[in-house]
Design a protein around this motif. Structure first.
Motif, PDB file in Angstrom:
ATOM      1  N   GLN A  12      -4.905   2.127  -4.117  1.00 17.79           N
ATOM      2  CA  GLN A  12      -6.317   1.969  -3.745  1.00 17.79           C
ATOM      3  C   GLN A  12      -6.910   3.186  -3.047  1.00 17.79           C
ATOM      4  O   GLN A  12      -7.848   3.052  -2.267  1.00 17.79           O
ATOM      5  N   SER A  13      -6.396   4.361  -3.337  1.00 19.23           N
ATOM      6  CA  SER A  13      -6.834   5.558  -2.627  1.00 19.23           C
ATOM      7  C   SER A  13      -7.391   6.619  -3.565  1.00 19.23           C
ATOM      8  O   SER A  13      -7.106   6.636  -4.759  1.00 19.23           O
TER       9      SER A  13
ATOM     10  N   LYS B  85      -7.951  10.967  -3.421  1.00 19.97           N
ATOM     11  CA  LYS B  85      -7.765  12.254  -2.742  1.00 19.97           C
ATOM     12  C   LYS B  85      -8.698  13.255  -3.397  1.00 19.97           C
ATOM     13  O   LYS B  85      -8.660  13.453  -4.610  1.00 19.97           O
TER      14      LYS B  85
ATOM     15  N   SER C 263     -17.179   6.563   2.851  1.00 16.42           N
ATOM     16  CA  SER C 263     -16.382   6.616   1.622  1.00 16.42           C
ATOM     17  C   SER C 263     -17.271   6.849   0.410  1.00 16.42           C
ATOM     18  O   SER C 263     -17.002   7.729  -0.421  1.00 16.42           O
TER      19      SER C 263
ATOM     20  N   THR D 288      -9.175   5.408   1.528  1.00 16.88           N
ATOM     21  CA  THR D 288      -8.431   4.250   1.044  1.00 16.88           C
ATOM     22  C   THR D 288      -9.320   3.034   1.227  1.00 16.88           C
ATOM     23  O   THR D 288      -9.668   2.683   2.356  1.00 16.88           O
ATOM     24  N   THR D 289      -9.716   2.446   0.126  1.00 19.90           N
ATOM     25  CA  THR D 289     -10.647   1.318   0.160  1.00 19.90           C
ATOM     26  C   THR D 289      -9.895   0.029   0.456  1.00 19.90           C
ATOM     27  O   THR D 289      -8.875  -0.273  -0.187  1.00 19.90           O
TER      28      THR D 289
ATOM     29  N   VAL E 194      -4.686  -1.970   5.112  1.00 20.45           N
ATOM     30  CA  VAL E 194      -5.206  -0.710   4.572  1.00 20.45           C
ATOM     31  C   VAL E 194      -4.434   0.487   5.128  1.00 20.45           C
ATOM     32  O   VAL E 194      -4.218   1.478   4.414  1.00 20.45           O
TER      33      VAL E 194
ATOM     34  N   ASN F 110      -1.061   0.573   3.161  1.00 21.05           N
ATOM     35  CA  ASN F 110      -1.236   1.069   1.799  1.00 21.05           C
ATOM     36  C   ASN F 110      -1.630   2.535   1.762  1.00 21.05           C
ATOM     37  O   ASN F 110      -1.234   3.274   0.860  1.00 21.05           O
ATOM     38  N   HIS F 111      -2.412   2.981   2.756  1.00 24.78           N
ATOM     39  CA  HIS F 111      -2.758   4.399   2.820  1.00 24.78           C
ATOM     40  C   HIS F 111      -1.507   5.262   3.008  1.00 24.78           C
ATOM     41  O   HIS F 111      -1.327   6.272   2.312  1.00 24.78           O
TER      42      HIS F 111
ATOM     43  N   ASP G 200       0.335   5.330  -0.228  1.00 21.24           N
ATOM     44  CA  ASP G 200      -0.352   6.077  -1.286  1.00 21.24           C
ATOM     45  C   ASP G 200      -0.260   7.584  -1.071  1.00 21.24           C
ATOM     46  O   ASP G 200      -0.063   8.349  -2.012  1.00 21.24           O
TER      47      ASP G 200
END
Length: 336
Positions: free
Chosen positions: A8-9, A11, A119, A187-188, A213, A216-217, A220
């Motif tokens: 979910q990221s 870059k 974002s 990261t959403t 989040v 997961n960040h 990721d």
């Protein structure tokens, strides 16, 4: 433009810059530990208006005016504005920015709105669809209490888990032109619901989303907490902070040494009687555009995670006995 990484990221290959920020707050916020850092401290929480909602609109109007003044830009230089508040149909934002005639995209991420705005602004600039984009969020103690809790005239008792909605507005310009920091990734967040139904304990409602989040960040991007000078959540307060740290420790991640919460930083726990701390869209937005930006400008912090947190509820869902899901949006910011 950049690349999608992990679940979910994003870059950014050419990271957009943060050019300038502005913050306007009410009197209670001005009396807190960060009082000297805000651009404007209004001494009248009504801002001379006839309603709390109109006062919040004036906060937004003044913040955009201050932001344009500080940046040296004109309203015609702004391609888009991503903004939101806590009120139904975003009425504070609608009437606050209407006269600027800037193309507008309204956001509702509850108290995570500033992270959502940054974002989307970063994605817009990185994709080449706008050179200068504003991200902004506001809240007002009086308008939020009227909508979500009790009228101020009721004088209800507040539990110690409750947070105090910040009267304030923060805005930032995301741009292609060189600024003091860059948004290098986002990261959403996902909607996370642990079944909490206590609307007076926002920290417990939002902490699971923040933990998700962040976890997961880190996966990721292949990073660890020590890779960041600060991991900054929006408005978990003291209760939510403890839950967040515990949830991540269960996954083998310890952020306790680098964690900071805007809701905790906003008020003096001993002298301002705000119980668990501050909350509201304006909490993380004003702390970011004052204290955090100043730390980045002087390079005291070189790389941070900014993670505003939101409780996704309405008076209708609460009165129907629904739980309060949470969401959090993460923005990677690095000083230049």
């Amino acid at each position: 433009m950049g690349e999608m990484i992990g679940k979910q990221s994003v870059k950014f290959a050419e990271a957009p810059y943060i050019f300038e920020g502005a913050s306007v707050v009410g009197p209670k916020e001005g009396e807190g530990p960060l009082g000297k850092l805000f651009d404007v401290i209004e001494q009248d929480p009504m801002l001379g208006s006839k309603s709390w909602e109109e006062a919040e609109s004036l906060l937004q109007k003044e913040t955009v005016q201050k932001l344009l003044l500080k940046s040296g830009l004109k309203k015609e230089d702004i391609r888009y504005i991503f903004a939101g508040d806590l009120l139904g149909q975003l009425i504070a934002t609608t009437f606050g920015i209407m006269d600027y005639e800037i193309p507008f995209m309204g956001l509702y991420g509850a108290c995570s709105t500033m992270g959502e705005g940054l974002s989307l602004a970063a994605m817009m600039v990185a994709a080449g669809y706008g050179e200068n984009v504003i991200a902004m969020a506001s809240s007002h103690f009086g308008s939020a209490e009227r909508q979500f809790r009790f009228p101020l005239e009721y004088g209800n008792q507040r539990p110690f888990s409750a947070t105090w909605t910040v009267t304030g507005c923060g805005a930032a310009i995301v741009t292609k032109r060189k600024g003091f920091a860059r948004i290098t990734g986002v990261t959403t967040g996902k909607i996370i619901d642990y079944g909490v139904k206590d609307a007076q304990n926002m920290g417990a409602c939002m902490a699971p989303a923040a933990a998700d989040v962040i976890y997961n960040h880190l996966n990721d991007f292949g990073t660890a907490p020590d890779d960041y000078d600060k991991i900054i959540t929006g408005d978990l307060g003291y209760v939510g902070q403890a839950i967040l740290i515990d949830l991540l420790k269960r996954k083998g991640i310890d952020i306790s040494k680098v964690h900071m919460d805007c809701g905790i930083e906003m008020f003096d726990k001993e002298n301002q009687d705000t119980h668990s701390g501050g909350s509201g869209c304006g909490c993380s937005a004003t702390v970011l555009t004052s204290y955090v930006f100043k730390q980045l400008k002087k390079k005291a912090w070189k790389k941070i995670l900014f993670i505003p947190t939101g409780a996704l509820m309405s008076p209708i869902s609460f009165n129907q006995g629904k739980s309060v899901p949470g969401i959090a949006h993460l923005v990677v910011i690095e000083s230049v």
